[in-house]
Scaffold this motif. Structure first.
Motif, mmCIF file in Angstrom:
data_model
loop_
_atom_site.group_PDB
_atom_site.id
_atom_site.type_symbol
_atom_site.label_atom_id
_atom_site.label_comp_id
_atom_site.label_asym_id
_atom_site.label_seq_id
_atom_site.Cartn_x
_atom_site.Cartn_y
_atom_site.Cartn_z
ATOM 1 N N GLN A 20 0.578 -1.520 -0.231
ATOM 2 C CA GLN A 20 -0.316 -0.059 -0.093
ATOM 3 C C GLN A 20 0.634 0.903 -0.104
ATOM 4 O O GLN A 20 0.707 2.351 -0.526
ATOM 5 N N GLU A 24 1.298 4.306 -2.994
ATOM 6 C CA GLU A 24 1.045 5.451 -3.283
ATOM 7 C C GLU A 24 2.236 6.796 -3.523
ATOM 8 O O GLU A 24 1.415 8.006 -4.093
ATOM 9 N N SER A 27 -0.121 8.296 -6.994
ATOM 10 C CA SER A 27 -0.143 9.817 -7.118
ATOM 11 C C SER A 27 0.868 10.812 -7.571
ATOM 12 O O SER A 27 -0.158 11.923 -8.299
ATOM 13 N N GLU A 30 -1.431 11.169 -10.951
ATOM 14 C CA GLU A 30 -2.779 12.484 -10.934
ATOM 15 C C GLU A 30 -2.288 13.345 -11.464
ATOM 16 O O GLU A 30 -1.519 14.687 -12.322
ATOM 17 N N TRP A 46 -4.397 10.782 -15.548
ATOM 18 C CA TRP A 46 -4.508 10.081 -14.331
ATOM 19 C C TRP A 46 -5.535 10.735 -13.307
ATOM 20 O O TRP A 46 -5.379 11.958 -13.225
ATOM 21 N N LYS A 47 -5.744 9.730 -12.479
ATOM 22 C CA LYS A 47 -6.862 9.571 -11.626
ATOM 23 C C LYS A 47 -6.769 9.072 -10.311
ATOM 24 O O LYS A 47 -7.001 7.872 -10.896
ATOM 25 N N ARG A 48 -7.075 8.940 -9.375
ATOM 26 C CA ARG A 48 -6.982 8.077 -8.484
ATOM 27 C C ARG A 48 -8.666 7.981 -7.818
ATOM 28 O O ARG A 48 -9.930 8.573 -7.760
ATOM 29 N N ASN A 50 -9.807 5.287 -6.312
ATOM 30 C CA ASN A 50 -9.780 4.699 -4.109
ATOM 31 C C ASN A 50 -7.664 4.026 -3.964
ATOM 32 O O ASN A 50 -7.287 4.215 -4.883
ATOM 33 N N ASP A 51 -8.115 3.421 -2.654
ATOM 34 C CA ASP A 51 -6.740 3.272 -1.925
ATOM 35 C C ASP A 51 -6.439 1.973 -2.969
ATOM 36 O O ASP A 51 -4.887 2.006 -2.776
ATOM 37 N N THR A 52 -6.848 1.313 -3.925
ATOM 38 C CA THR A 52 -6.027 0.432 -4.593
ATOM 39 C C THR A 52 -6.248 0.148 -6.002
ATOM 40 O O THR A 52 -6.048 -0.634 -6.965
ATOM 41 N N PHE A 54 -5.881 2.992 -9.462
ATOM 42 C CA PHE A 54 -5.923 5.196 -10.783
ATOM 43 C C PHE A 54 -6.419 4.053 -11.945
ATOM 44 O O PHE A 54 -5.950 3.354 -12.687
ATOM 45 N N GLN A 73 -5.418 1.523 -16.247
ATOM 46 C CA GLN A 73 -5.143 1.476 -14.990
ATOM 47 C C GLN A 73 -4.471 0.837 -14.173
ATOM 48 O O GLN A 73 -3.433 0.226 -14.581
#
Length: 153
Positions: A20, A24, A27, A30, A46-48, A50-52, A54, A73
């Protein structure tokens, strides 16, 4: 038996936590990126989610006509991080997985040695607003490499 189950949970949590933390770093991607060369444009965004996950898109045009486009992805699973492009009009619209092979602060290498071309996708950050995305590998018995020198929009 209780101790084994507890130890297994601790190991799983620490591995997931490390992945995890590694995830990170993506990011940095993004936002929107572009490269222009004459009448040819390449755009990637690119956009996030959720935590798993992009999600992104990329598109290359020449004289206003689309040469290719793809949905992208970056996915974190329990044991790996994968770069997954789905290219319009290729691979029967099926996704292709590239596993994260190595990652440093400024360079990520994703690989899929069984794919026709490319076999590697590499992102190298020059600074916060400049990166080089490279696709490379063997194609028709010859080594090929294409660099996309992107600037943040």
């Amino acid at each position: 038996m209780k101790y084994f189950a507890l130890l297994s949970l601790i190991v799983l949590f620490s591995c997931t936590n490390a992945k995890q933390k590694e995830f990170e770093q993506f990011s940095r991607l993004e936002g929107s990126w572009e490269m222009k060369k004459g009448t040819t444009e390449f755009k990637e965004s690119w956009k996030r989610v959720n935590d798993t996950l992009f999600e992104g898109t990329s598109k290359m045009t020449m004289d206003g006509k689309t040469l290719f486009s793809e949905d992208l992805q970056l996915v974190l699973t329990n044991d790996s991080i994968n770069y997954i492009p789905t290219v319009s009009f290729e691979n029967e619209q099926e996704e292709v997985r590239f596993a994260l092979k190595s990652a440093t602060k400024d360079k990520w290498i994703f690989a899929n040695k069984t794919h026709d071309f490319p076999q590697e996708i590499i992102y190298v950050f020059k600074d916060k607003d400049s990166l080089i995305a490279t696709v490379q590998g063997m194609e028709n018995g010859r080594s090929q490499k294409i660099d996309f020198r992107l600037k943040r929009k």
